[in-house]
Write a protein that holds these residues in place. Sequence first.
Motif, mmCIF file in Angstrom:
data_model
loop_
_atom_site.group_PDB
_atom_site.id
_atom_site.type_symbol
_atom_site.label_atom_id
_atom_site.label_comp_id
_atom_site.label_asym_id
_atom_site.label_seq_id
_atom_site.Cartn_x
_atom_site.Cartn_y
_atom_site.Cartn_z
ATOM 1 N N GLU A 226 92.049 22.606 -26.189
ATOM 2 C CA GLU A 226 91.612 23.882 -25.605
ATOM 3 C C GLU A 226 91.216 24.908 -26.659
ATOM 4 O OE1 GLU A 226 94.598 24.327 -21.958
ATOM 5 O OE2 GLU A 226 95.398 23.316 -23.731
ATOM 6 N N SER A 227 91.200 24.491 -27.897
ATOM 7 C CA SER A 227 90.795 25.370 -28.980
ATOM 8 C C SER A 227 89.331 25.778 -28.817
ATOM 9 C CB SER A 227 90.972 24.644 -30.316
ATOM 10 O OG SER A 227 90.315 25.322 -31.369
ATOM 11 N N PRO A 228 88.964 26.986 -29.250
ATOM 12 C CA PRO A 228 87.546 27.373 -29.228
ATOM 13 C C PRO A 228 86.755 26.810 -30.399
ATOM 14 C CG PRO A 228 88.875 29.170 -30.072
ATOM 15 C CD PRO A 228 89.842 28.089 -29.666
ATOM 16 N N ALA A 229 87.404 25.983 -31.226
ATOM 17 C CA ALA A 229 86.722 25.536 -32.446
ATOM 18 C C ALA A 229 87.002 24.073 -32.772
ATOM 19 C CB ALA A 229 87.125 26.425 -33.626
ATOM 20 N N GLN A 230 86.941 23.192 -31.769
ATOM 21 C CA GLN A 230 86.855 21.763 -32.026
ATOM 22 C C GLN A 230 85.360 21.400 -32.096
ATOM 23 O OE1 GLN A 230 89.328 19.696 -32.720
ATOM 24 N NE2 GLN A 230 91.151 20.772 -31.988
ATOM 25 N N ARG B 5 74.098 27.879 -37.699
ATOM 26 C CA ARG B 5 74.362 28.453 -36.388
ATOM 27 C C ARG B 5 73.389 27.858 -35.361
ATOM 28 N NH1 ARG B 5 77.860 29.790 -39.215
ATOM 29 N NH2 ARG B 5 78.646 31.889 -39.697
ATOM 30 N N GLY B 6 73.701 28.101 -34.071
ATOM 31 C CA GLY B 6 72.746 27.752 -33.038
ATOM 32 C C GLY B 6 73.293 26.970 -31.867
ATOM 33 N N PHE B 7 74.595 26.571 -31.926
ATOM 34 C CA PHE B 7 75.129 25.728 -30.849
ATOM 35 C C PHE B 7 76.594 26.074 -30.636
ATOM 36 C CE2 PHE B 7 75.609 21.936 -28.313
ATOM 37 C CZ PHE B 7 74.305 21.570 -27.959
ATOM 38 N N TYR B 8 76.969 26.340 -29.387
ATOM 39 C CA TYR B 8 78.389 26.549 -29.077
ATOM 40 C C TYR B 8 79.069 25.190 -28.967
ATOM 41 C CZ TYR B 8 77.340 31.453 -28.171
ATOM 42 O OH TYR B 8 76.964 32.761 -28.306
ATOM 43 N N VAL B 9 80.203 25.045 -29.660
ATOM 44 C CA VAL B 9 80.795 23.721 -29.850
ATOM 45 C C VAL B 9 81.566 23.204 -28.641
ATOM 46 C CG1 VAL B 9 80.960 24.080 -32.342
ATOM 47 C CG2 VAL B 9 82.927 24.634 -30.893
ATOM 48 N N GLY B 10 81.933 24.077 -27.692
ATOM 49 C CA GLY B 10 82.598 23.633 -26.476
ATOM 50 C C GLY B 10 84.114 23.613 -26.568
ATOM 51 N N SER B 11 84.744 23.521 -25.408
ATOM 52 C CA SER B 11 86.193 23.419 -25.292
ATOM 53 C C SER B 11 86.492 22.619 -24.029
ATOM 54 C CB SER B 11 86.836 24.804 -25.232
ATOM 55 O OG SER B 11 88.252 24.717 -25.276
ATOM 56 N N ILE B 12 87.776 22.400 -23.768
ATOM 57 C CA ILE B 12 88.194 21.609 -22.608
ATOM 58 C C ILE B 12 88.982 22.490 -21.649
ATOM 59 C CG2 ILE B 12 89.786 19.767 -21.898
ATOM 60 C CD1 ILE B 12 88.741 18.132 -24.254
ATOM 61 N N ASP B 13 88.669 22.360 -20.386
ATOM 62 C CA ASP B 13 89.344 23.109 -19.327
ATOM 63 C C ASP B 13 90.597 22.343 -18.904
ATOM 64 O OD1 ASP B 13 90.180 24.449 -17.078
ATOM 65 O OD2 ASP B 13 88.214 24.526 -16.114
ATOM 66 N N GLY B 14 91.750 22.827 -19.338
ATOM 67 C CA GLY B 14 93.009 22.140 -19.067
ATOM 68 C C GLY B 14 93.461 22.191 -17.625
ATOM 69 N N TYR C 93 90.246 15.644 -15.460
ATOM 70 C CA TYR C 93 89.545 14.873 -16.476
ATOM 71 C C TYR C 93 89.111 15.722 -17.664
ATOM 72 C CZ TYR C 93 89.468 11.178 -12.985
ATOM 73 O OH TYR C 93 89.834 10.226 -12.071
ATOM 74 N N GLY C 94 89.679 16.891 -17.809
ATOM 75 C CA GLY C 94 89.366 17.710 -18.973
ATOM 76 C C GLY C 94 87.914 18.103 -19.044
ATOM 77 N N ASP C 95 87.421 18.782 -18.007
ATOM 78 C CA ASP C 95 86.012 19.187 -17.976
ATOM 79 C C ASP C 95 85.662 20.020 -19.204
ATOM 80 O OD1 ASP C 95 85.984 17.934 -15.552
ATOM 81 O OD2 ASP C 95 85.808 19.764 -14.345
ATOM 82 N N ILE C 96 84.455 19.817 -19.706
ATOM 83 C CA ILE C 96 84.011 20.516 -20.909
ATOM 84 C C ILE C 96 83.351 21.830 -20.519
ATOM 85 C CG2 ILE C 96 82.439 20.389 -22.879
ATOM 86 C CD1 ILE C 96 82.951 17.359 -22.862
#
Length: 575
Positions: free
Chosen positions: A126-130, A277-286, A290-293
Amino acid sequence: MKLASRKDLLFAVTLVSLSLGAKDGQQRKTKLAKYPIDQEIFTTRDRTVVPDTPPASSPKIFPYELSKYQKYGYGHWHYGPGLDCVRRLDLMLSTYKITPATIRSSKSVRLLRFFTLTDVHISDKESPAQAIYLGYKGGLSSGYSGVMLYTPHVLDAAVQTINALHKKNPFDFGIALGDSCNATQYNELRWFIDVLDGKAITPSSGVHAGANTIDYQKPYQATGLDKTIAWYQALGNHDHFWLGFLPVNEYIRRALIGDTILNLGNPIIDPRGAESRGFYVGSIDGRTPYGDIIGVGPVKDFKIPPTVFAKDPDRRSLSRQEWIGEFFNTSSKPKGHGFTRANAQTGFACYTFEPNAQGPIRVMVLDDTQREDDPANPDSLGYGHGSLDQERYDWLIRELDRGQTEDKLMIIAAHIPLGVEPAGSQAGWDQALQETLISKLHAYPNLILWLAGHRHRNAITAFKSPDPKRPELGFWEVETSSLRDFPQQFRVFQIVYNNDNTISIFTTNVDPAVKEGSPAAISRSYAIAAQQIFNNPITSPPTGSYNAELIKPLGPRMPARLQRLAMDRSSIIEP
């Protein structure tokens, strides 16, 4: 074996109490789950995990489409026959003859028994920086795969399996070969240490979404490594570089403890690295089964920057010194897990230990990851290379000289393997440094073994003596696969002194025992599915396992000491 439904999730509820902070600041008591493993314990000598090939009619799917795995046949597997222990004579003279009578006798001595585990990559999903954006639609499984949901649970299953093996045949020690964390974070390292310590684990961060309803988010009670087993630790590139290949700059540090999802380019191919820069790396919705991105995609597609649900100071990035220092906050032995207080002050992550003060074996734990200021780093490939600066090289040579003088058999335990990747590759070394190091290692007849992880593969390499008349100058390198990616195994080693002045190093892969429907069993299915989708290279397909007896000749000084030991310690030798 089919992928288990979460509705079938089995766990035993224990009456273990844990105080958890409620939202109103009050403390509440809760009963924690435990996830026991199967009672029957096997190694890959007995049986193997064999992936089932998805049906030819199955469509190609993206790695993040976990809900489709079962329907289309991804991640299914069955147990297959065990693997023989292959006897390897690569280091011996061509004239060497071996028979059961000449290599074994009542005076054969078991010198050491230990285990290695590596590349657990405990992940704060759930980190903002994986680096989810690098793998969620393909590309790099190290960026994303479904196993990210269950990394603490797999380690817990492995620990319980080790405990069961220890009861049958005790270990002298164990060693983790690095990449215990995925992205240098404090909470990742604490989960790793706390699982081994047998603490209560809350495997989520931020607002701890889904902690009451989602299997991979539920707090649970780790079993902990048997308290009689000492375990040691090596440093990996993921432990002090962001995702294993970028130095953690101030921009990444702020992103980790903030709530805005990291905006980065593709640092693998962009020479600006962490400045791209240019792309948001994503996180997981706990909150999702199934851990939606969430929050992933080109910056231009977002009207406002995406965020995670909450900031969390426990996501902070650890320096080398801080990372080492955490190993003193432990309830298992030894305190520091090999590191000294001086290591924690300086960040110098090399040390030596002897598993048995009366025994003839010394282990040198070597930090062979790159330094953050390494000027030889190829920008386009990051910081995942093998490397030694002058300080670490000199330390290693001093320890080898000392061990040789004191008639010790010597083992080097490091994260990155030597001599198995082309120079300049992501797991390779500088060619000149590698050639110099290998040449120097061949000067020590008492060096028997280099242990490594990093490549997530089980592999064994013979470094033969450069002098045909002195075969004892050769040594073995054994790589252990990752507990994150398929085949999700650890290794067991047993070193035996034979009666023909050789030693045998028995090495056996072990699949963590899992109970059907448990989080670790779901992770196994996801790891197999990821292997099928990403088609990562593995040795010895389809199981990725390799068991061997590695025979090493000894120099003229060692046998006399070992023969004296044999007079005092007759021992069974079967691994």
